[in-house]
Design an enzyme around this catalytic site. Structure first.
Site: not given
Ligand code: COA
Length: 321
Positions: A110, A244, A274
């Site tokens: 990520c 994020h 996500n």
């Protein structure tokens, strides 16, 4: 010299999987998912390939930047799993765009977009490039265990791209890694060797949710604090934080531990879940295109993920609307 961001673009699959539909697949419900994560829906690949999404995002970013593919001197794709083991996803994008520059992939889960920005900054610093394209894209739906309610509700597919040009807008950037294959891990799952003696594991995501949660809340606050300090600024100078998009509670906790008002945190986790490497890049594109970002703004970005990795940076946004 570092770089300036000339343009952005994004691509997500058409199909939207709502919490209600997901509740017909595993024992969960909209209320649990929204309260614990802030996620309401996510986009999932049906007919789209990761290459199609990468190329769509790249073309949009090039158009937004007023840059032709032939002008590109570098392509970096951040992804955990491109279309092939080789060629790299970066090379596939290069071919599809008709560019002729070096191209490669980076896998920092990520944190991939921020890792790619740091790598690109080095190329600008060495004056090796005048235009660089970063595409951050993940297609997690094909490596998720769709019977595991503690993970399958969290993720979605998609990503975004950014075109960088010469400039001095990157004010600080900071990466970390602390090798850990227990908190988050996705094994390869296939081994064609008749000689290999280890058992194959299923190629699905394994995660220790609570451990990652604790790591993430600390990583986000610490990352932003450090990047702001290294930029020689104070937190009140930050106009927009692009965190994020893993879980709204992680963002809220980080905001509480910083001196940046919560309303300056850009959030779209409700609509995408996500998307791993795509997450910060998608949010940056939406902030760019919606007019949230104004020329002269100071932007802090922060990501964390498998590795365990983190990346945080502060940049000046110079692009005029
Ligand atoms: N629907 C309903 N119930 C669920 C559920 C779901 N989708 N997933 C788990 N539960 C249950 C658990 O079984 C547990 O039940 P129990 O109390 O009877 O044992 C209960 O909900 C609480 O589980 P817990 O894991 O303590 O929930 P939580 O509030 O810690 O939230 C996460 C779980 C995964 C949302 C949270 O830990 C998290 O966001 N972690 C970080 C994950 C992340 O961001 N990963 C990516 C990093 S890049």
């Amino acid at each position: 010299m570092s770089f300036t961001i000339l343009g952005t673009g994004k691509a997500v699959p058409e199909y939207v999987l709502t919490n209600d539909e997901l509740s017909t697949m595993v024992d969960t419900n909209d209320e649990w998912i929204r309260t614990r994560t802030g996620i309401g829906e996510r986009h999932i690949c049906k007919h789209e390939t990761i290459t199609e999404l990468c190329v769509k995002a790249a073309r949009q970013a090039l158009e937004n930047a007023g840059t032709a593919p032939e002008e590109l001197d570098l392509i970096i794709c951040s992804t955990m799993r491109g279309e092939n083991i080789t060629p790299s996803q970066g090379c596939v994008i290069q071919k599809e765009l008709g560019a002729s520059c070096p191209a490669f992939d980076v896998n920092a889960a990520c944190s991939g977009f921020i890792y790619a920005l740091d790598i690109a900054a080095g190329y600008f610093e060495r004056k090796r490039v005048r235009r660089a394209l970063i595409v951050s894209m993940d297609n997690l739906s094909n490596i998720i265990d769709w019977t595991d309610r503690s993970t399958c509700v969290l993720f979605g597919d998609g990503g975004a791209a950014a075109v960088l040009g010469e400039g001095d807008d990157l004010l600080s950037i900071h990466l970390t890694a602390s090798g850990n294959d227990e908190a988050i891990r996705i094994p390869h799952g296939t081994n064609s060797s008749p000689f290999y003696e280890h058992e194959e594991e299923r190629a699905v995501l394994h995660m220790a949710g609570n451990e990652v949660y604790k790591f993430a809340t600390a990583a986000m606050a610490n990352g932003i604090r450090r990047a702001v300090e290294e930029a020689g600024l104070s937190q009140s100078d930050v106009n927009l934080v692009i965190p994020h998009q893993a879980n709204i509670r992680i963002i809220n906790t980080a905001a509480k531990n910083l001196e940046i008002p919560r309303e300056r945190f850009f959030c779209n986790v409700e609509h995408y879940g996500n998307t791993s490497s795509g997450s910060v890049a998608i949010a940056l594109d939406e902030a760019n295109r919606s007019g949230v970002l104004k020329a002269g703004d100071i932007v802090a970005m922060c990501a964390f993920g498998g590795g365990l990795t983190t990346g945080s940076c502060v940049l000046r946004w110079s692009k005029k609307a």
